[in-house]
Design an enzyme around this catalytic site. Structure first.
Site, PDB file in Angstrom:
ATOM      1  N   SER A  39      37.754  41.890  60.263  1.00 16.14           N
ATOM      2  CA  SER A  39      38.710  41.177  61.401  1.00 16.14           C
ATOM      3  C   SER A  39      40.311  41.462  60.524  1.00 16.14           C
ATOM      4  O   SER A  39      40.427  42.265  59.518  1.00 16.14           O
ATOM      5  CB  SER A  39      38.497  39.720  60.715  1.00 16.14           C
ATOM      6  OG  SER A  39      39.223  39.159  62.088  1.00 16.14           O
ATOM      7  N   ASN A  40      40.986  39.840  60.843  1.00 18.22           N
ATOM      8  CA  ASN A  40      42.304  40.260  60.332  1.00 18.22           C
ATOM      9  C   ASN A  40      43.329  39.198  60.347  1.00 18.22           C
ATOM     10  O   ASN A  40      42.440  37.934  60.427  1.00 18.22           O
ATOM     11  CB  ASN A  40      42.691  41.542  61.363  1.00 18.22           C
ATOM     12  CG  ASN A  40      43.157  40.847  62.266  1.00 18.22           C
ATOM     13  OD1 ASN A  40      44.478  40.245  62.624  1.00 18.22           O
ATOM     14  ND2 ASN A  40      42.556  41.859  63.416  1.00 18.22           N
ATOM     15  N   GLU A  41      44.247  38.970  59.728  1.00 18.19           N
ATOM     16  CA  GLU A  41      45.058  37.989  59.414  1.00 18.19           C
ATOM     17  C   GLU A  41      45.826  37.154  60.535  1.00 18.19           C
ATOM     18  O   GLU A  41      45.986  35.993  59.951  1.00 18.19           O
ATOM     19  CB  GLU A  41      46.261  37.665  58.736  1.00 18.19           C
ATOM     20  CG  GLU A  41      45.538  38.558  56.572  1.00 18.19           C
ATOM     21  CD  GLU A  41      45.134  37.436  55.762  1.00 18.19           C
ATOM     22  OE1 GLU A  41      45.448  36.097  56.468  1.00 18.19           O
ATOM     23  OE2 GLU A  41      44.154  37.145  55.562  1.00 18.19           O
TER      24      GLU A  41
END
Ligand code: C5P
Length: 224
Positions: A39-41
């Protein structure tokens, strides 16, 4: 009914109905096994701020959200999704009835080629290294914008290096009407510096604004 005739009747009809704005927000999750994912931030704050601003200006709003820890803004219809492919399905289905799409989600570019049915255990791995095969996720914005007709499509970009040139190329490649170029500092922050790039080559820079102020500017964008 074609998008053109629907939008036409909306503008010229005697009882002017609300604009329906479709907004995506947050990251996507691409599962490796039942408990691990890529995933990402992305916090989702920008997309949620856009949804609030759209409601405030009188739009009907559908918000398609990846996994985020945010309250649904009042007046917003929210659809929760997890992976990019789920987001694509939801966007395709909701875009049929929308007048505008604002793709603020940070969609994961890659997903594991396979999701393991059980947990990937260290002890099953005899070697000191392991690799994960990845496949490209569909580009939701490009796929949907192909069929936009006279509907407004807005995308986002986070670039390093020559950001404006890259973002302009992205704008054309993805067939969007505007690309909102974000500075890297945007992730998770309350404030943002953005450059709004349009298909006619014009641009407007908003420096160190609250996400709320940026959102207000974005929901006022019209098709050129
Ligand atoms: O190519 P890049 O990820 O920089 O493009 C960013 C824009 O494209 C954003 O608006 C994002 O929501 C959208 N996007 C998408 N599907 C992807 C990747 C990005 O719709 N798989």
């Amino acid at each position: 009914m074609s998008p053109t005739s629907r939008t036409g009747s909306r503008r010229t009809g005697s009882r002017r109905s609300k604009r329906h704005v479709l907004i995506t927000a947050g990251p996507t999750r691409e599962y490796v096994d039942p408990v691990r994912y890529l995933s990402n931030e992305s916090s989702g704050k920008m997309g949620f701020a856009i949804a609030s601003a759209a409601v405030a200006q009188g739009d009907r709003v559908t918000l398609i959200a990846g996994p985020v820890r945010l309250e649904t803004p009042p007046g917003v219809r929210r659809i929760d999704v997890s992976s990019a492919r789920e987001m694509l399905r939801a966007v395709r289905s909701e875009f049929r009835d929308a007048d505008a799409l604002i793709m603020a989600a940070a969609v994961a570019d890659w997903r594991p080629a396979r999701k393991l049915a059980g947990k990937w255990r260290k002890k099953d791995q005899k070697t000191e290294t392991a690799s994960l095969e990845l496949v490209k996720n569909p580009d939701i914005l490009s796929l949907v914008a192909r069929q936009k007709g006279d509907r407004l499509v807005v995308g986002f970009a986070l670039e390093t290096g020559d950001g404006v040139r890259r973002a302009l190329r992205k704008l054309r490649r993805k067939n969007a009407d505007y690309i909102i170029l974000n500075d890297e500092s945007v992730l998770g922050s309350e404030r943002a510096t953005v450059t709004i790039l349009a298909t006619d080559g014009s641009s407007v820079r908003l420096e160190n604004k609250t996400k709320r102020a940026v959102a207000k500017a974005l929901v006022a964008l019209e098709k050129i």
